[in-house]
Write a protein that holds these residues in place. Sequence first.
Motif, PDB file in Angstrom:
ATOM      1  N   SER A  32      29.065  33.600 -98.723  1.00 31.57           N
ATOM      2  CA  SER A  32      28.490  32.393 -99.311  1.00 31.57           C
ATOM      3  C   SER A  32      28.332  32.644-100.804  1.00 31.57           C
ATOM      4  O   SER A  32      28.151  33.778-101.245  1.00 31.57           O
ATOM      5  CB  SER A  32      27.122  32.101 -98.692  1.00 31.57           C
ATOM      6  OG  SER A  32      27.240  31.821 -97.319  1.00 31.57           O
ATOM      7  N   TYR A  36      22.029  30.680-109.226  1.00 27.48           N
ATOM      8  CA  TYR A  36      20.595  30.676-109.443  1.00 27.48           C
ATOM      9  C   TYR A  36      20.336  30.405-110.921  1.00 27.48           C
ATOM     10  O   TYR A  36      21.148  30.747-111.789  1.00 27.48           O
ATOM     11  CB  TYR A  36      19.980  32.022-109.067  1.00 27.48           C
ATOM     12  CG  TYR A  36      19.757  32.215-107.584  1.00 27.48           C
ATOM     13  CD1 TYR A  36      20.805  32.600-106.745  1.00 27.48           C
ATOM     14  CD2 TYR A  36      18.502  32.022-107.022  1.00 27.48           C
ATOM     15  CE1 TYR A  36      20.596  32.778-105.391  1.00 27.48           C
ATOM     16  CE2 TYR A  36      18.285  32.198-105.672  1.00 27.48           C
ATOM     17  CZ  TYR A  36      19.332  32.580-104.863  1.00 27.48           C
ATOM     18  OH  TYR A  36      19.118  32.739-103.520  1.00 27.48           O
ATOM     19  N   GLN A  38      17.236  30.629-114.041  1.00 30.40           N
ATOM     20  CA  GLN A  38      15.915  31.110-114.438  1.00 30.40           C
ATOM     21  C   GLN A  38      15.534  30.446-115.751  1.00 30.40           C
ATOM     22  O   GLN A  38      16.094  30.781-116.802  1.00 30.40           O
ATOM     23  CB  GLN A  38      15.902  32.625-114.595  1.00 30.40           C
ATOM     24  CG  GLN A  38      14.530  33.186-114.893  1.00 30.40           C
ATOM     25  CD  GLN A  38      14.507  34.692-114.896  1.00 30.40           C
ATOM     26  OE1 GLN A  38      15.520  35.346-115.125  1.00 30.40           O
ATOM     27  NE2 GLN A  38      13.344  35.267-114.621  1.00 30.40           N
ATOM     28  N   LEU A  44      13.451  33.086-110.779  1.00 26.85           N
ATOM     29  CA  LEU A  44      14.768  32.586-110.381  1.00 26.85           C
ATOM     30  C   LEU A  44      14.603  31.520-109.321  1.00 26.85           C
ATOM     31  O   LEU A  44      13.759  31.630-108.434  1.00 26.85           O
ATOM     32  CB  LEU A  44      15.604  33.718-109.794  1.00 26.85           C
ATOM     33  CG  LEU A  44      16.334  34.657-110.736  1.00 26.85           C
ATOM     34  CD1 LEU A  44      16.909  35.806-109.940  1.00 26.85           C
ATOM     35  CD2 LEU A  44      17.427  33.933-111.460  1.00 26.85           C
ATOM     36  N   LEU A  46      17.075  28.843-106.734  1.00 24.70           N
ATOM     37  CA  LEU A  46      18.408  28.455-106.303  1.00 24.70           C
ATOM     38  C   LEU A  46      18.787  27.117-106.928  1.00 24.70           C
ATOM     39  O   LEU A  46      18.035  26.146-106.845  1.00 24.70           O
ATOM     40  CB  LEU A  46      18.442  28.340-104.780  1.00 24.70           C
ATOM     41  CG  LEU A  46      19.766  27.964-104.155  1.00 24.70           C
ATOM     42  CD1 LEU A  46      20.806  29.050-104.388  1.00 24.70           C
ATOM     43  CD2 LEU A  46      19.595  27.714-102.658  1.00 24.70           C
ATOM     44  N   LYS A  49      24.589  25.936-103.814  1.00 27.64           N
ATOM     45  CA  LYS A  49      25.298  26.936-103.028  1.00 27.64           C
ATOM     46  C   LYS A  49      26.469  26.297-102.296  1.00 27.64           C
ATOM     47  O   LYS A  49      26.533  25.066-102.145  1.00 27.64           O
ATOM     48  CB  LYS A  49      24.366  27.607-102.031  1.00 27.64           C
ATOM     49  CG  LYS A  49      23.898  26.710-100.897  1.00 27.64           C
ATOM     50  CD  LYS A  49      23.039  27.503 -99.918  1.00 27.64           C
ATOM     51  CE  LYS A  49      22.646  26.632 -98.730  1.00 27.64           C
ATOM     52  NZ  LYS A  49      21.772  27.386 -97.771  1.00 27.64           N
ATOM     53  N   THR A  51      28.972  27.421 -98.778  1.00 27.46           N
ATOM     54  CA  THR A  51      29.060  28.424 -97.721  1.00 27.46           C
ATOM     55  C   THR A  51      30.471  28.647 -97.199  1.00 27.46           C
ATOM     56  O   THR A  51      30.699  29.592 -96.441  1.00 27.46           O
ATOM     57  CB  THR A  51      28.147  28.048 -96.550  1.00 27.46           C
ATOM     58  OG1 THR A  51      28.529  26.752 -96.079  1.00 27.46           O
ATOM     59  CG2 THR A  51      26.694  28.035 -96.981  1.00 27.46           C
ATOM     60  N   PHE A  89      22.644  32.666-113.025  1.00 27.97           N
ATOM     61  CA  PHE A  89      23.173  33.816-112.286  1.00 27.97           C
ATOM     62  C   PHE A  89      24.068  33.330-111.154  1.00 27.97           C
ATOM     63  O   PHE A  89      23.652  32.516-110.327  1.00 27.97           O
ATOM     64  CB  PHE A  89      22.037  34.636-111.653  1.00 27.97           C
ATOM     65  CG  PHE A  89      21.160  35.351-112.628  1.00 27.97           C
ATOM     66  CD1 PHE A  89      20.080  34.704-113.203  1.00 27.97           C
ATOM     67  CD2 PHE A  89      21.406  36.667-112.968  1.00 27.97           C
ATOM     68  CE1 PHE A  89      19.252  35.360-114.100  1.00 27.97           C
ATOM     69  CE2 PHE A  89      20.580  37.338-113.862  1.00 27.97           C
ATOM     70  CZ  PHE A  89      19.511  36.683-114.428  1.00 27.97           C
ATOM     71  N   GLN A  95      26.846  39.340 -95.237  1.00 29.47           N
ATOM     72  CA  GLN A  95      26.226  40.276 -94.289  1.00 29.47           C
ATOM     73  C   GLN A  95      24.800  40.628 -94.667  1.00 29.47           C
ATOM     74  O   GLN A  95      24.389  41.773 -94.590  1.00 29.47           O
ATOM     75  CB  GLN A  95      27.086  41.546 -94.175  1.00 29.47           C
ATOM     76  CG  GLN A  95      28.468  41.270 -93.637  1.00 29.47           C
ATOM     77  CD  GLN A  95      29.332  42.504 -93.555  1.00 29.47           C
ATOM     78  OE1 GLN A  95      29.253  43.365 -94.414  1.00 29.47           O
ATOM     79  NE2 GLN A  95      30.158  42.574 -92.532  1.00 29.47           N
ATOM     80  N   GLY A  96      24.099  39.622 -95.106  1.00 29.32           N
ATOM     81  CA  GLY A  96      22.691  39.825 -95.402  1.00 29.32           C
ATOM     82  C   GLY A  96      22.397  40.382 -96.766  1.00 29.32           C
ATOM     83  O   GLY A  96      21.229  40.567 -97.125  1.00 29.32           O
ATOM     84  N   ASN A  97      23.409  40.645 -97.556  1.00 26.08           N
ATOM     85  CA  ASN A  97      23.177  41.157 -98.899  1.00 26.08           C
ATOM     86  C   ASN A  97      23.505  40.107 -99.943  1.00 26.08           C
ATOM     87  O   ASN A  97      24.469  39.364 -99.809  1.00 26.08           O
ATOM     88  CB  ASN A  97      24.046  42.387 -99.157  1.00 26.08           C
ATOM     89  CG  ASN A  97      23.621  43.563 -98.332  1.00 26.08           C
ATOM     90  OD1 ASN A  97      22.456  43.934 -98.313  1.00 26.08           O
ATOM     91  ND2 ASN A  97      24.555  44.154 -97.622  1.00 26.08           N
ATOM     92  N   LEU A  98      22.673  40.054-100.953  1.00 25.27           N
ATOM     93  CA  LEU A  98      22.929  39.179-102.094  1.00 25.27           C
ATOM     94  C   LEU A  98      23.292  40.054-103.282  1.00 25.27           C
ATOM     95  O   LEU A  98      22.551  40.961-103.639  1.00 25.27           O
ATOM     96  CB  LEU A  98      21.687  38.368-102.444  1.00 25.27           C
ATOM     97  CG  LEU A  98      21.575  36.934-101.975  1.00 25.27           C
ATOM     98  CD1 LEU A  98      20.306  36.300-102.521  1.00 25.27           C
ATOM     99  CD2 LEU A  98      22.778  36.104-102.382  1.00 25.27           C
ATOM    100  N   PHE A 100      24.291  39.874-107.320  1.00 19.50           N
ATOM    101  CA  PHE A 100      24.201  38.977-108.461  1.00 19.50           C
ATOM    102  C   PHE A 100      25.114  39.419-109.599  1.00 19.50           C
ATOM    103  O   PHE A 100      25.338  40.608-109.801  1.00 19.50           O
ATOM    104  CB  PHE A 100      22.772  38.951-108.999  1.00 19.50           C
ATOM    105  CG  PHE A 100      21.790  38.243-108.109  1.00 19.50           C
ATOM    106  CD1 PHE A 100      21.194  38.894-107.049  1.00 19.50           C
ATOM    107  CD2 PHE A 100      21.459  36.923-108.350  1.00 19.50           C
ATOM    108  CE1 PHE A 100      20.282  38.235-106.232  1.00 19.50           C
ATOM    109  CE2 PHE A 100      20.553  36.259-107.544  1.00 19.50           C
ATOM    110  CZ  PHE A 100      19.961  36.915-106.489  1.00 19.50           C
ATOM    111  N   GLY A 101      25.572  38.439-110.373  1.00 15.38           N
ATOM    112  CA  GLY A 101      26.199  38.729-111.643  1.00 15.38           C
ATOM    113  C   GLY A 101      25.147  39.068-112.675  1.00 15.38           C
ATOM    114  O   GLY A 101      23.946  39.062-112.398  1.00 15.38           O
TER     115      GLY A 101
END
Lengths: 110, 116
Positions: A32, A36, A38, A44, A46, A49, A51, A89, A95-98, A100-101
């Motif tokens: 996905s 984001y 800020q 931050l 959202l 998005k 998916t 961002f 897999q549950g990890n985000l 970021f740039g």
Amino acid sequence: GNSVTQMEGPVTLSEEAFLTINCTYTATGYPSLFWYVQYPGEGLQLLLKATKADDKGSNKGFEATYRKETTSFHLEKGSVQVSDSAVYFCALGSQGNLIFGKGTKLSVKP
Amino acid sequence: GAGVSQSPSNKVTEKGKDVELRCDPISGHTALYWYRQRLGQGLEFLIYFQGNSAPDKSGLPSDRFSAERTGESVSTLTIQRTQQEDSAVYLCASSLAPRGTNEKLFFGSGTQLSVL
């Protein structure tokens, strides 16, 4: 491994200018994708998005389309306002990890 | 509270001292994350809590870093014997749903840590 690359800032635009912030990604599987934002002094949040491939996320006049063929998720807005000044961002979720740039600082001048 | 709250907002410390950073997530959010952003770098994942346990600590950069969470609420990130390279903004985020469920994260404003 998975990674996100977004354009270096800062970006300075005049009010009502067209905005593009480039974001490309490297990932296995079907991640996905997120943008984001800020705002100064805030956390931050959202912005939008997508998916799956060809999905378009949109919010507050911003849009980004999930392009699998170019592994991109560029953020666009047709007419920026001073209130859009913030750090943006790009992020990838898999897999549950985000991941970021580095963030792109946008300054919009009146 | 209405959002994720972090304290202090700014912390200046001397090299070698210990620091504690606090995060109050949104009430009812079971998932809690710590991230770090060093100058010019992207956000780095540090640790993820689901409830009071931390199934993923893989982002903690060294054994000087630790975190705990109690009451499925407040979390504290502790950095022992701080080094200059620890200078960064430390961000906390919480979400209602567990990681991996396409959850929406809510972020605090961060703690700016400066190690002199």
